[in-house]
Scaffold this motif. Structure first.
Motif, PDB file in Angstrom:
ATOM      1  N   GLY A  40      66.156  33.578  30.486  1.00 62.90           N
ATOM      2  CA  GLY A  40      66.635  31.904  31.164  1.00 62.90           C
ATOM      3  C   GLY A  40      67.738  32.059  31.684  1.00 62.90           C
ATOM      4  N   LEU A  41      67.830  31.069  32.113  1.00 65.89           N
ATOM      5  CA  LEU A  41      69.423  30.694  33.643  1.00 65.89           C
ATOM      6  C   LEU A  41      69.712  29.332  33.155  1.00 65.89           C
ATOM      7  CD1 LEU A  41      70.948  32.120  35.558  1.00 65.89           C
ATOM      8  CD2 LEU A  41      69.328  30.855  36.996  1.00 65.89           C
ATOM      9  N   TYR A  80      62.387  24.121  34.136  1.00 63.74           N
ATOM     10  CA  TYR A  80      63.458  24.168  33.756  1.00 63.74           C
ATOM     11  C   TYR A  80      63.563  22.133  33.621  1.00 63.74           C
ATOM     12  CZ  TYR A  80      61.933  20.829  38.015  1.00 63.74           C
ATOM     13  OH  TYR A  80      61.391  20.016  38.053  1.00 63.74           O
ATOM     14  N   VAL A  81      64.947  22.128  33.278  1.00 59.13           N
ATOM     15  CA  VAL A  81      65.606  20.540  32.899  1.00 59.13           C
ATOM     16  C   VAL A  81      66.520  20.388  33.454  1.00 59.13           C
ATOM     17  CG1 VAL A  81      66.543  21.564  30.431  1.00 59.13           C
ATOM     18  CG2 VAL A  81      65.899  19.181  31.044  1.00 59.13           C
ATOM     19  N   PHE A  94      66.652  27.174  33.401  1.00 60.06           N
ATOM     20  CA  PHE A  94      65.270  27.798  34.085  1.00 60.06           C
ATOM     21  C   PHE A  94      64.867  28.259  32.134  1.00 60.06           C
ATOM     22  CE2 PHE A  94      67.591  26.996  37.689  1.00 60.06           C
ATOM     23  CZ  PHE A  94      66.260  27.238  38.167  1.00 60.06           C
ATOM     24  N   VAL A  95      64.149  27.910  32.146  1.00 52.58           N
ATOM     25  CA  VAL A  95      63.758  29.029  30.568  1.00 52.58           C
ATOM     26  C   VAL A  95      61.843  30.292  31.414  1.00 52.58           C
ATOM     27  CG1 VAL A  95      64.653  28.208  29.029  1.00 52.58           C
ATOM     28  CG2 VAL A  95      62.076  27.599  29.763  1.00 52.58           C
ATOM     29  N   THR A  96      61.887  30.422  30.344  1.00 55.39           N
ATOM     30  CA  THR A  96      60.169  31.434  30.737  1.00 55.39           C
ATOM     31  C   THR A  96      59.298  31.198  29.329  1.00 55.39           C
ATOM     32  OG1 THR A  96      61.043  33.410  29.833  1.00 55.39           O
ATOM     33  CG2 THR A  96      61.525  34.184  31.789  1.00 55.39           C
ATOM     34  N   THR A 100      61.037  38.231  29.951  1.00 54.33           N
ATOM     35  CA  THR A 100      61.799  38.862  30.119  1.00 54.33           C
ATOM     36  C   THR A 100      62.175  38.799  31.440  1.00 54.33           C
ATOM     37  OG1 THR A 100      62.111  40.346  28.354  1.00 54.33           O
ATOM     38  CG2 THR A 100      63.704  41.039  30.226  1.00 54.33           C
ATOM     39  N   TRP A 101      63.684  38.002  32.220  1.00 50.69           N
ATOM     40  CA  TRP A 101      63.375  37.637  33.787  1.00 50.69           C
ATOM     41  C   TRP A 101      65.412  38.259  33.778  1.00 50.69           C
ATOM     42  CZ3 TRP A 101      65.883  32.511  35.343  1.00 50.69           C
ATOM     43  CH2 TRP A 101      65.265  32.018  36.435  1.00 50.69           C
TER      44      TRP A 101
END
Length: 113
Positions: A40-41, A80-81, A94-96, A100-101
């Motif tokens: 995520g990010l 996302y949130v 952001f989450v997958t 892996t991202w």
């Protein structure tokens, strides 16, 4: 400090549909930092050079419009949130879905689920 990228800006526009009073915040919102995790990010925001024209209402919420972000290289896309704390847009996460991202937002498509 960095500017919002296109994806971040577009997601914040969706937030404004639910909380129109936050529209006055966007000119003062900057990216404080972006932290990439394996899946995520997190994009942390801060407010710069704001004056009395901006109001911070008593809003505390986690916002997501129930959308999925399709992105090349991710089989299931991103969720996302957006966090609003004490009337300020605090962060966007952001989450997958277990993939892996690298945190880079290439071409994307936002899909209602």
């Amino acid at each position: 400090m960095e500017q919002l990228n296109d994806l971040e800006f577009e997601l914040l526009q969706g937030l404004l549909l639910k909380y129109p009073s936050l529209k006055s915040h966007l000119p003062y919102l900057q990216v404080k930092d972006r932290t990439v995790t394996k899946t995520g990010l997190t994009v942390d925001f801060e407010y710069l050079n704001f004056d009395e024209a901006i109001t911070f209402e008593d809003i505390n919420a986690l916002f997501s419009a129930g959308e999925n972000i399709e992105m090349k290289g991710l089989k299931q896309g991103l969720g996302y949130v957006i966090d609003i704390t004490d009337g300020k847009i605090s962060y966007l996460e952001f989450v997958t879905y277990g993939e892996t991202w690298n945190g880079k937002a290439g071409s994307y498509k936002i899909v209602k689920t």
